[in-house]
Design a protein around this motif. Structure first.
Motif, PDB file in Angstrom:
ATOM      1  N   GLN A  79      37.320  52.104  30.300  1.00 38.21           N
ATOM      2  CA  GLN A  79      38.487  52.940  30.473  1.00 38.21           C
ATOM      3  C   GLN A  79      39.712  52.054  30.622  1.00 38.21           C
ATOM      4  N   PRO A  80      40.847  52.459  30.064  1.00 34.78           N
ATOM      5  CA  PRO A  80      42.046  51.622  30.132  1.00 34.78           C
ATOM      6  C   PRO A  80      42.565  51.435  31.549  1.00 34.78           C
ATOM      7  N   ASP A  81      42.223  52.379  32.442  1.00 35.24           N
ATOM      8  CA  ASP A  81      42.705  52.272  33.817  1.00 35.24           C
ATOM      9  C   ASP A  81      41.663  51.681  34.758  1.00 35.24           C
ATOM     10  N   GLN A  82      40.633  51.035  34.217  1.00 35.41           N
ATOM     11  CA  GLN A  82      39.587  50.451  35.049  1.00 35.41           C
ATOM     12  C   GLN A  82      40.170  49.344  35.926  1.00 35.41           C
ATOM     13  N   LYS A  83      39.821  49.361  37.191  1.00 36.45           N
ATOM     14  CA  LYS A  83      40.391  48.393  38.123  1.00 36.45           C
ATOM     15  C   LYS A  83      39.703  47.033  38.008  1.00 36.45           C
ATOM     16  N   ALA A 101      45.534  44.592  47.945  1.00 38.74           N
ATOM     17  CA  ALA A 101      45.142  45.993  48.085  1.00 38.74           C
ATOM     18  C   ALA A 101      46.268  46.938  47.699  1.00 38.74           C
ATOM     19  N   SER A 102      47.500  46.456  47.726  1.00 39.67           N
ATOM     20  CA  SER A 102      48.641  47.306  47.391  1.00 39.67           C
ATOM     21  C   SER A 102      48.844  47.452  45.884  1.00 39.67           C
ATOM     22  N   GLU A 103      48.138  46.636  45.088  1.00 41.93           N
ATOM     23  CA  GLU A 103      48.264  46.711  43.629  1.00 41.93           C
ATOM     24  C   GLU A 103      47.353  47.829  43.104  1.00 41.93           C
ATOM     25  N   PRO A 104      47.885  48.749  42.329  1.00 41.59           N
ATOM     26  CA  PRO A 104      47.092  49.917  41.902  1.00 41.59           C
ATOM     27  C   PRO A 104      45.919  49.596  40.990  1.00 41.59           C
ATOM     28  N   ASP A 105      45.978  48.472  40.280  1.00 44.77           N
ATOM     29  CA  ASP A 105      44.892  48.149  39.346  1.00 44.77           C
ATOM     30  C   ASP A 105      43.904  47.133  39.911  1.00 44.77           C
ATOM     31  N   PHE A 106      43.991  46.834  41.213  1.00 43.13           N
ATOM     32  CA  PHE A 106      43.061  45.910  41.849  1.00 43.13           C
ATOM     33  C   PHE A 106      42.129  46.664  42.796  1.00 43.13           C
TER      34      PHE A 106
END
Length: 218
Positions: free
Chosen positions: A4-8, A29-34
Protein backbone atom coordinates in the motif's frame (compact mmCIF):
# COMPACT_ATOMS: atom_id res chain seq x y z
CA UNK A 1 0.43 -8.51 -3.31
CA UNK A 2 1.69 -4.96 -3.85
CA UNK A 3 2.46 -2.71 -0.93
CA UNK A 4 0.00 0.00 0.00
CA UNK A 5 1.32 3.48 -0.79
CA UNK A 6 0.61 4.63 2.76
CA UNK A 7 2.41 1.71 4.43
CA UNK A 8 4.41 2.92 7.41
CA UNK A 9 8.16 2.52 7.76
CA UNK A 10 8.77 0.19 10.72
CA UNK A 11 11.68 1.54 12.77
CA UNK A 12 13.81 0.20 15.61
CA UNK A 13 15.97 2.64 17.61
CA UNK A 14 19.04 1.23 19.39
CA UNK A 15 20.99 3.69 21.58
CA UNK A 16 22.38 3.33 25.11
CA UNK A 17 21.89 7.01 26.07
CA UNK A 18 18.45 7.29 27.64
CA UNK A 19 17.96 11.05 27.16
CA UNK A 20 18.85 10.95 23.47
CA UNK A 21 16.91 7.73 22.90
CA UNK A 22 13.70 8.99 24.49
CA UNK A 23 13.88 12.38 22.78
CA UNK A 24 14.48 10.86 19.38
CA UNK A 25 11.69 8.33 19.93
CA UNK A 26 9.20 11.16 20.55
CA UNK A 27 10.39 12.93 17.40
CA UNK A 28 10.04 9.84 15.24
CA UNK A 29 6.62 8.97 16.68
CA UNK A 30 5.32 12.34 15.50
CA UNK A 31 5.99 11.47 11.84
CA UNK A 32 2.81 10.06 10.23
CA UNK A 33 4.63 7.55 8.02
CA UNK A 34 6.82 6.08 10.79
CA UNK A 35 5.94 3.19 13.10
CA UNK A 36 8.38 2.89 16.01
CA UNK A 37 9.03 -0.29 17.98
CA UNK A 38 9.94 -0.02 21.66
CA UNK A 39 13.37 1.72 21.72
CA UNK A 40 16.28 -0.45 22.90
CA UNK A 41 19.30 0.41 25.03
CA UNK A 42 21.44 -2.57 23.96
CA UNK A 43 22.04 -4.95 21.11
CA UNK A 44 20.65 -7.82 23.18
CA UNK A 45 17.33 -6.04 23.61
CA UNK A 46 17.22 -5.22 19.92
CA UNK A 47 17.83 -8.84 18.90
CA UNK A 48 14.84 -9.89 21.02
CA UNK A 49 12.67 -7.32 19.25
CA UNK A 50 13.82 -8.60 15.85
CA UNK A 51 12.68 -12.08 16.84
CA UNK A 52 9.11 -10.90 17.39
CA UNK A 53 8.59 -7.96 14.99
CA UNK A 54 9.19 -7.13 11.36
CA UNK A 55 11.54 -4.12 11.12
CA UNK A 56 12.32 -2.18 7.94
CA UNK A 57 15.08 0.06 9.28
CA UNK A 58 17.30 0.01 12.37
CA UNK A 59 18.63 3.33 13.70
CA UNK A 60 21.82 2.14 15.36
CA UNK A 61 24.32 3.91 17.59
CA UNK A 62 27.84 2.59 16.97
CA UNK A 63 28.98 2.79 20.59
CA UNK A 64 26.61 0.77 22.78
CA UNK A 65 28.72 0.85 25.92
CA UNK A 66 29.95 -2.70 26.47
CA UNK A 67 29.46 -3.63 22.81
CA UNK A 68 29.80 -2.06 19.38
CA UNK A 69 27.36 -1.63 16.55
CA UNK A 70 29.47 -3.91 14.36
CA UNK A 71 29.01 -6.85 16.71
CA UNK A 72 25.26 -6.28 16.74
CA UNK A 73 25.15 -6.15 12.93
CA UNK A 74 26.93 -9.49 12.67
CA UNK A 75 24.53 -11.13 15.14
CA UNK A 76 21.47 -9.59 13.49
CA UNK A 77 22.59 -10.86 10.08
CA UNK A 78 23.24 -14.31 11.52
CA UNK A 79 19.64 -14.34 12.78
CA UNK A 80 18.23 -13.43 9.40
CA UNK A 81 17.64 -9.67 9.55
CA UNK A 82 17.25 -8.40 5.97
CA UNK A 83 16.25 -4.78 6.57
CA UNK A 84 18.28 -1.60 6.27
CA UNK A 85 20.53 0.00 8.89
CA UNK A 86 21.19 3.71 9.41
CA UNK A 87 24.00 4.36 11.91
CA UNK A 88 23.22 7.41 14.08
CA UNK A 89 26.43 8.49 15.78
CA UNK A 90 28.36 11.41 17.26
CA UNK A 91 31.23 10.52 14.93
CA UNK A 92 33.34 7.65 13.64
CA UNK A 93 36.93 7.17 12.61
CA UNK A 94 37.78 6.17 9.04
CA UNK A 95 38.38 2.53 10.00
CA UNK A 96 35.05 2.34 11.82
CA UNK A 97 33.22 3.86 8.86
CA UNK A 98 34.89 1.35 6.54
CA UNK A 99 33.88 -1.48 8.87
CA UNK A 100 30.25 -0.31 8.93
CA UNK A 101 30.15 -0.10 5.14
CA UNK A 102 31.62 -3.59 4.79
CA UNK A 103 28.91 -4.89 7.13
CA UNK A 104 26.25 -3.46 4.85
CA UNK A 105 24.88 -0.32 6.53
CA UNK A 106 22.93 1.94 4.19
CA UNK A 107 23.85 5.22 5.80
CA UNK A 108 25.69 7.09 8.56
CA UNK A 109 23.89 10.06 10.15
CA UNK A 110 25.73 12.40 12.51
CA UNK A 111 23.99 13.41 15.73
CA UNK A 112 24.97 17.06 15.43
CA UNK A 113 22.67 17.40 12.40
CA UNK A 114 19.20 18.97 12.87
CA UNK A 115 16.62 16.40 14.07
CA UNK A 116 14.34 17.25 11.15
CA UNK A 117 17.07 16.06 8.77
CA UNK A 118 16.92 12.56 10.23
CA UNK A 119 13.39 12.02 8.93
CA UNK A 120 14.65 12.95 5.47
CA UNK A 121 17.59 10.56 5.79
CA UNK A 122 15.28 7.72 6.82
CA UNK A 123 13.02 8.23 3.82
CA UNK A 124 15.95 8.44 1.40
CA UNK A 125 17.52 5.25 2.77
CA UNK A 126 14.19 3.45 2.50
CA UNK A 127 13.94 4.65 -1.10
CA UNK A 128 17.17 2.79 -1.85
CA UNK A 129 19.66 5.63 -1.53
CA UNK A 130 22.78 5.83 0.65
CA UNK A 131 23.03 8.61 3.26
CA UNK A 132 26.57 9.67 4.10
CA UNK A 133 28.15 12.83 5.42
CA UNK A 134 30.41 14.44 2.82
CA UNK A 135 33.55 13.53 4.76
CA UNK A 136 32.71 9.82 4.51
CA UNK A 137 32.11 9.67 0.76
CA UNK A 138 35.78 9.04 -0.02
CA UNK A 139 35.73 6.01 2.29
CA UNK A 140 32.71 4.65 0.44
CA UNK A 141 34.61 5.01 -2.84
CA UNK A 142 37.66 3.25 -1.40
CA UNK A 143 35.52 0.39 -0.09
CA UNK A 144 33.74 0.03 -3.42
CA UNK A 145 37.08 -0.24 -5.22
CA UNK A 146 38.38 -2.75 -2.67
CA UNK A 147 35.21 -4.79 -3.08
CA UNK A 148 35.61 -4.88 -6.85
CA UNK A 149 39.22 -6.07 -6.55
CA UNK A 150 38.96 -8.45 -3.64
CA UNK A 151 35.36 -9.57 -3.29
CA UNK A 152 33.05 -9.37 -0.31
CA UNK A 153 34.76 -10.03 3.00
CA UNK A 154 38.26 -10.39 1.54
CA UNK A 155 39.87 -7.86 3.87
CA UNK A 156 40.32 -9.07 7.43
CA UNK A 157 41.36 -7.18 10.55
CA UNK A 158 44.50 -8.23 12.41
CA UNK A 159 42.41 -9.88 15.16
CA UNK A 160 40.39 -11.78 12.56
CA UNK A 161 43.62 -12.98 10.94
CA UNK A 162 44.95 -14.20 14.29
CA UNK A 163 41.75 -16.08 15.08
CA UNK A 164 41.61 -17.54 11.56
CA UNK A 165 45.20 -18.82 11.88
CA UNK A 166 44.36 -20.38 15.26
CA UNK A 167 41.22 -22.10 13.92
CA UNK A 168 43.26 -23.43 10.99
CA UNK A 169 45.72 -24.88 13.52
CA UNK A 170 42.88 -26.70 15.28
CA UNK A 171 42.77 -24.67 18.48
CA UNK A 172 39.56 -24.47 20.55
CA UNK A 173 38.05 -21.11 21.56
CA UNK A 174 39.52 -21.34 25.06
CA UNK A 175 43.00 -22.05 23.67
CA UNK A 176 42.70 -19.15 21.22
CA UNK A 177 41.68 -16.84 24.07
CA UNK A 178 44.78 -17.84 26.06
CA UNK A 179 47.05 -17.39 23.04
CA UNK A 180 45.68 -13.92 22.21
CA UNK A 181 45.20 -12.90 25.86
CA UNK A 182 41.55 -11.98 25.36
CA UNK A 183 38.28 -13.30 26.75
CA UNK A 184 36.61 -16.37 25.28
CA UNK A 185 33.53 -14.27 24.46
CA UNK A 186 35.76 -11.95 22.42
CA UNK A 187 37.01 -14.95 20.43
CA UNK A 188 33.42 -16.06 19.81
CA UNK A 189 32.48 -12.57 18.60
CA UNK A 190 35.43 -12.53 16.18
CA UNK A 191 34.45 -15.96 14.89
CA UNK A 192 30.94 -14.68 14.21
CA UNK A 193 32.44 -11.82 12.20
CA UNK A 194 34.56 -14.30 10.24
CA UNK A 195 31.53 -16.48 9.54
CA UNK A 196 29.62 -13.44 8.28
CA UNK A 197 32.43 -12.11 6.09
CA UNK A 198 33.18 -15.49 4.51
CA UNK A 199 29.56 -16.64 4.25
CA UNK A 200 30.08 -19.89 6.20
CA UNK A 201 28.39 -21.37 9.26
CA UNK A 202 30.87 -23.85 10.74
CA UNK A 203 34.56 -24.00 11.70
CA UNK A 204 35.21 -26.75 9.16
CA UNK A 205 33.77 -24.57 6.38
CA UNK A 206 35.92 -21.69 7.63
CA UNK A 207 39.05 -23.86 7.37
CA UNK A 208 38.16 -24.76 3.78
CA UNK A 209 37.60 -21.11 2.86
CA UNK A 210 40.90 -20.23 4.55
CA UNK A 211 42.72 -22.71 2.31
CA UNK A 212 40.96 -21.44 -0.81
CA UNK A 213 40.96 -17.66 -0.26
CA UNK A 214 43.14 -16.66 2.69
CA UNK A 215 46.39 -18.60 2.35
CA UNK A 216 48.39 -15.40 2.71
CA UNK A 217 46.97 -14.95 6.23
CA UNK A 218 47.84 -18.46 7.50
Amino acid sequence: MSEQPDQKIRLLLVDDHALFREGLARLLASEPDFELAVPCSSGEEALRVLESREIDLILLDYDLGAETGSRFLVLAAQRGFKGRVLVVTAGLGDSEVAEMLRLGVTGIFLKHNPPSLLAKAIRKVMAGEIWLDQRYLKILLQESRASDLQGRGRRLSEREREVLRSVFQGLANKEIAVRLQVSESSVKATLQQLFFKTGVRTRSQLVRVALEQYRDYL
